[in-house]
Design an enzyme around this catalytic site. Structure first.
Site, PDB file in Angstrom:
ATOM      1  N   SER A  71       0.802  -1.221   0.000  1.00 14.63           N
ATOM      2  CA  SER A  71       0.000   0.000   0.000  1.00 14.63           C
ATOM      3  C   SER A  71       0.833   1.268   0.000  1.00 14.63           C
ATOM      4  O   SER A  71       0.296   2.365   0.020  1.00 14.63           O
ATOM      5  CB  SER A  71      -0.944   0.007   1.210  1.00 14.63           C
ATOM      6  OG  SER A  71      -0.190   0.023   2.408  1.00 14.63           O
ATOM      7  N   THR A 208      -1.667   3.676   4.869  1.00 15.27           N
ATOM      8  CA  THR A 208      -0.746   4.772   4.608  1.00 15.27           C
ATOM      9  C   THR A 208       0.286   4.764   5.713  1.00 15.27           C
ATOM     10  O   THR A 208      -0.061   4.578   6.872  1.00 15.27           O
ATOM     11  CB  THR A 208      -1.501   6.119   4.621  1.00 15.27           C
ATOM     12  OG1 THR A 208      -2.463   6.136   3.576  1.00 15.27           O
ATOM     13  CG2 THR A 208      -0.554   7.289   4.472  1.00 15.27           C
ATOM     14  N   THR A 226       1.856   7.056   0.381  1.00 19.69           N
ATOM     15  CA  THR A 226       0.862   6.031   0.082  1.00 19.69           C
ATOM     16  C   THR A 226       0.684   5.913  -1.429  1.00 19.69           C
ATOM     17  O   THR A 226       1.003   6.847  -2.173  1.00 19.69           O
ATOM     18  CB  THR A 226      -0.497   6.375   0.728  1.00 19.69           C
ATOM     19  OG1 THR A 226      -1.446   5.346   0.450  1.00 19.69           O
ATOM     20  CG2 THR A 226      -1.038   7.697   0.215  1.00 19.69           C
ATOM     21  N   ARG A 236      -7.877  10.191  -8.693  1.00 23.10           N
ATOM     22  CA  ARG A 236      -8.288  10.331  -7.295  1.00 23.10           C
ATOM     23  C   ARG A 236      -7.094  10.589  -6.381  1.00 23.10           C
ATOM     24  O   ARG A 236      -6.044   9.985  -6.509  1.00 23.10           O
ATOM     25  CB  ARG A 236      -9.014   9.065  -6.841  1.00 23.10           C
ATOM     26  CG  ARG A 236      -9.468   9.081  -5.375  1.00 23.10           C
ATOM     27  CD  ARG A 236      -8.492   8.386  -4.452  1.00 23.10           C
ATOM     28  NE  ARG A 236      -9.021   8.241  -3.089  1.00 23.10           N
ATOM     29  CZ  ARG A 236      -8.304   7.805  -2.056  1.00 23.10           C
ATOM     30  NH1 ARG A 236      -7.049   7.476  -2.223  1.00 23.10           N
ATOM     31  NH2 ARG A 236      -8.851   7.697  -0.849  1.00 23.10           N
ATOM     32  N   VAL A 237      -7.278  11.523  -5.442  1.00 23.41           N
ATOM     33  CA  VAL A 237      -6.291  11.799  -4.403  1.00 23.41           C
ATOM     34  C   VAL A 237      -6.999  11.697  -3.067  1.00 23.41           C
ATOM     35  O   VAL A 237      -8.089  12.250  -2.883  1.00 23.41           O
ATOM     36  CB  VAL A 237      -5.675  13.208  -4.578  1.00 23.41           C
ATOM     37  CG1 VAL A 237      -4.771  13.549  -3.393  1.00 23.41           C
ATOM     38  CG2 VAL A 237      -4.904  13.292  -5.888  1.00 23.41           C
ATOM     39  N   GLY A 238      -6.407  10.979  -2.136  1.00 25.04           N
ATOM     40  CA  GLY A 238      -7.003  10.825  -0.813  1.00 25.04           C
ATOM     41  C   GLY A 238      -6.432  11.810   0.191  1.00 25.04           C
ATOM     42  O   GLY A 238      -5.947  12.891  -0.160  1.00 25.04           O
ATOM     43  N   ASP A 239      -6.451  11.408   1.456  1.00 26.11           N
ATOM     44  CA  ASP A 239      -6.058  12.319   2.526  1.00 26.11           C
ATOM     45  C   ASP A 239      -4.553  12.402   2.724  1.00 26.11           C
ATOM     46  O   ASP A 239      -4.055  13.343   3.337  1.00 26.11           O
ATOM     47  CB  ASP A 239      -6.727  11.910   3.833  1.00 26.11           C
ATOM     48  CG  ASP A 239      -6.264  10.548   4.323  1.00 26.11           C
ATOM     49  OD1 ASP A 239      -5.991   9.667   3.482  1.00 26.11           O
ATOM     50  OD2 ASP A 239      -6.185  10.343   5.547  1.00 26.11           O
ATOM     51  N   THR A 259      -4.588   7.226   8.863  1.00 29.11           N
ATOM     52  CA  THR A 259      -4.732   6.251   7.798  1.00 29.11           C
ATOM     53  C   THR A 259      -6.186   5.785   7.783  1.00 29.11           C
ATOM     54  O   THR A 259      -6.900   5.934   8.775  1.00 29.11           O
ATOM     55  CB  THR A 259      -3.781   5.054   8.013  1.00 29.11           C
ATOM     56  OG1 THR A 259      -3.881   4.150   6.919  1.00 29.11           O
ATOM     57  CG2 THR A 259      -4.121   4.294   9.296  1.00 29.11           C
ATOM     58  N   GLY A 260      -6.616   5.215   6.663  1.00 33.65           N
ATOM     59  CA  GLY A 260      -7.989   4.716   6.602  1.00 33.65           C
ATOM     60  C   GLY A 260      -8.702   5.167   5.343  1.00 33.65           C
ATOM     61  O   GLY A 260      -8.092   5.332   4.292  1.00 33.65           O
ATOM     62  N   ASP A 261     -10.008   5.358   5.467  1.00 35.00           N
ATOM     63  CA  ASP A 261     -10.839   5.761   4.329  1.00 35.00           C
ATOM     64  C   ASP A 261     -10.632   7.245   4.067  1.00 35.00           C
ATOM     65  O   ASP A 261     -11.348   8.106   4.573  1.00 35.00           O
ATOM     66  CB  ASP A 261     -12.301   5.459   4.633  1.00 35.00           C
ATOM     67  CG  ASP A 261     -13.195   5.638   3.408  1.00 35.00           C
ATOM     68  OD1 ASP A 261     -12.785   6.357   2.482  1.00 35.00           O
ATOM     69  OD2 ASP A 261     -14.283   5.044   3.374  1.00 35.00           O
ATOM     70  N   GLY A 262      -9.616   7.546   3.243  1.00 33.51           N
ATOM     71  CA  GLY A 262      -9.212   8.926   3.052  1.00 33.51           C
ATOM     72  C   GLY A 262     -10.262   9.814   2.444  1.00 33.51           C
ATOM     73  O   GLY A 262     -10.294  11.017   2.717  1.00 33.51           O
TER      74      GLY A 262
END
Length: 355
Positions: A71, A208, A226, A236-239, A259-262
């Site tokens: 990841s 992450t 990450t 797509r870009v997360g947190d 970390t997690g569901d960004g």
């Protein structure tokens, strides 16, 4: 048992913040393969010429090279086009300057490019192909981020009609088709509109590395790296690269990693919130729990993990949807220690809010 008794019992079970093992100190999300990053960052701080920023970069780069849990780094979390893109951020706790890259393509050294953004520009974030161009102009080498294992995984995913994926409100049905997709017309005044744009969380777990370091003199830094969510919509870009979401540090107060569901977590800037909680007098564990609970009140199914440290190295964590772990090493510790954090119960949190 009354609500008051339930709540009192839960408060009695709450574990207080862990004391500081001393400085230098390194803490990061996850145990297992991520502990190699903890060790690398901590041992680097034994050299008095290594800064807190250096240690964070060394730690995150270790996971990038090791492809921690698939990841972080190249060859993991492909998007719908079977391409791995990378997100990273690094932040100085003294100047509050941060540098980040989002959707970085064809460059393996994401945390190093984020450091270059911090040091060689007055910007905070560069994204996509132009971030790649910036990296190459600063001496980084472009390469293919895919691996044979990733390509085989993508082929199997397509044979299964691209399940799971992150599409919604599109035609053809994303539950049975790979697309290409076209958005369907939505009526924002219709009764079901809010549910249509806010379906239940479906993000598969992904990890992450988010790290905070404190050098022997007390200077702090933080960073993340990450490759994002598997089967994400391209672009797509997360947190992870978002300052205050994936990580945050204020050397006068403390730091946080998440970390997690960004896609959900970034709506709440949980790391900024957690550090501000420290400023208000909460312990690191209380600060992390409060940040997680703020998310759960709106999105009770969210998977999250937040680790918090004070400027002295006192630490704690909280999470939801899974048993979260974090790793730390400080002072005269001979090895990294991993802390297991049971998930906050969203049902109990709902009861507490109603009491």
């Amino acid at each position: 048992m009354t609500r008051v008794v339930v709540i009192a019992s839960l408060l009695a079970l709450r574990v207080s913040a862990q004391g500081s093992p001393g400085l230098p100190f390194v803490i990061n999300t996850w145990g297992g393969p991520f502990t190699a990053a903890t060790d690398a960052a901590f041992l680097s701080l034994k050299n008095p010429t290594t800064s807190a920023l250096d240690a964070v970069q060394i730690g995150c780069a270790t996971c990038e090279k090791n492809q921690c849990d698939g990841s972080v780094g190249y060859g993991g979390s492909p998007d719908e086009n079977c391409e791995t893109t990378l997100d990273a951020m690094i932040m100085d706790g003294t100047t509050m300057k941060s540098g980040s890259v989002a959707g970085l393509r064809r460059i393996r050294d994401a945390i190093a490019v984020a450091r270059a953004v911090l040091e060689y520009t007055t910007h905070t974030m560069l994204a996509g192909d132009l971030a790649t161009q910036f990296a190459i102009s600063n001496g980084f080498r472009a390469s293919n981020l895919s691996t044979p294992e990733q390509e085989a995984r993508c082929a199997a995913w397509r044979e299964e009609n691209c399940q799971p994926n992150y599409r919604t409100n599109v035609f053809p049905d994303p539950k049975t088709s790979c697309g290409p997709y076209t958005g369907v017309s939505l009526n924002s005044s219709a009764p079901g509109y809010k549910k249509a744009i806010n379906p239940d969380a479906t993000q598969a777990s992904h990890d992450t590395i988010s790290m905070i370091s404190i050098d022997a003199s007390g200077v702090m830094a933080a960073g993340t790296s990450t490759n994002g969510a598997t089967w994400k919509v391209p672009g797509r870009v997360g947190d992870g690269p978002i300052t205050g979401s994936g990580s945050y540090v204020d050397g006068e107060v403390g730091g946080c990693g998440a970390t997690g569901d960004g896609d959900i977590m970034m709506r709440f800037l949980p790391c900024y919130q957690a550090v501000e909680n420290l400023r208000l007098g909460m312990s690191p564990k209380e600060a992390a729990e409060d940040a997680v609970k703020r998310i759960l009140r709106k999105f009770p199914q969210t998977a999250s993990g937040i680790v918090v440290t004070s400027a002295k190295g006192e630490h704690g964590g909280a999470g939801s949807g899974w048993t979260f772990t974090y790793a730390f090493r400080g002072g005269n510790m001979n090895a990294t220690e991993v802390v297991r954090v049971p998930p906050v119960n969203p049902v109990v949190e709902a009861i507490r809010m109603q009491a």
